[in-house]
Design an enzyme around this catalytic site. Sequence first.
Site, PDB file in Angstrom:
ATOM      1  N   ARG A   1      69.742  49.279  51.855  1.00 17.35           N
ATOM      2  CA  ARG A   1      70.910  48.613  52.121  1.00 17.35           C
ATOM      3  C   ARG A   1      72.030  48.989  51.397  1.00 17.35           C
ATOM      4  NH1 ARG A   1      66.861  44.171  52.825  1.00 17.35           N
ATOM      5  NH2 ARG A   1      66.425  44.701  50.969  1.00 17.35           N
TER       6      ARG A   1
ATOM      7  N   GLU B   1      58.029  42.702  41.198  1.00 14.73           N
ATOM      8  CA  GLU B   1      57.319  41.496  40.940  1.00 14.73           C
ATOM      9  C   GLU B   1      55.992  41.805  41.465  1.00 14.73           C
ATOM     10  OE1 GLU B   1      60.169  41.222  44.081  1.00 14.73           O
ATOM     11  OE2 GLU B   1      60.834  42.423  42.528  1.00 14.73           O
TER      12      GLU B   1
END
Length: 141
Positions: free
Chosen positions: A58, A95
């Site tokens: 993006r 993560e």
Amino acid sequence: MNLDEVIRKVPDFPKPGILFYDVTTIFTHPDAFAYVVDQMVSYYKNVRIDGVVAIESRGFLVAGAFCNRTGTPLVLARKKGRLPGKTVSQSYALEYGEATLEMHADDIVGDHRYLIVDDLVATGGTVEAVAAMLARKSARV
């Protein structure tokens, strides 16, 4: 413009307890997309930027529009294995694991100042990875 009204919020994504702000909805609202680019152009109008590094994927859209508007060179930071030329790479923690970003080594000019455009900030790992690659090529963030 209130971008909070445009950005989709997805609860429990990518895992329970996280409220994910999905900025892809900005691209389906041309006025919001134009507003984001206008704000970036205004914010950086008096800052020396020799190039922009856009982080997949993006970040490509926002940085591409900004570069088109300002006449600034665009460098792509892609996932490992997606660029055909000689690359510089940096791994970073996610993560949920580890990943690697790459940029074409010849696209980075030493002593140039680069703006990094990412699509979101979770751990900051992608921005740190790009900053490390730029530093290795004697460029500045």
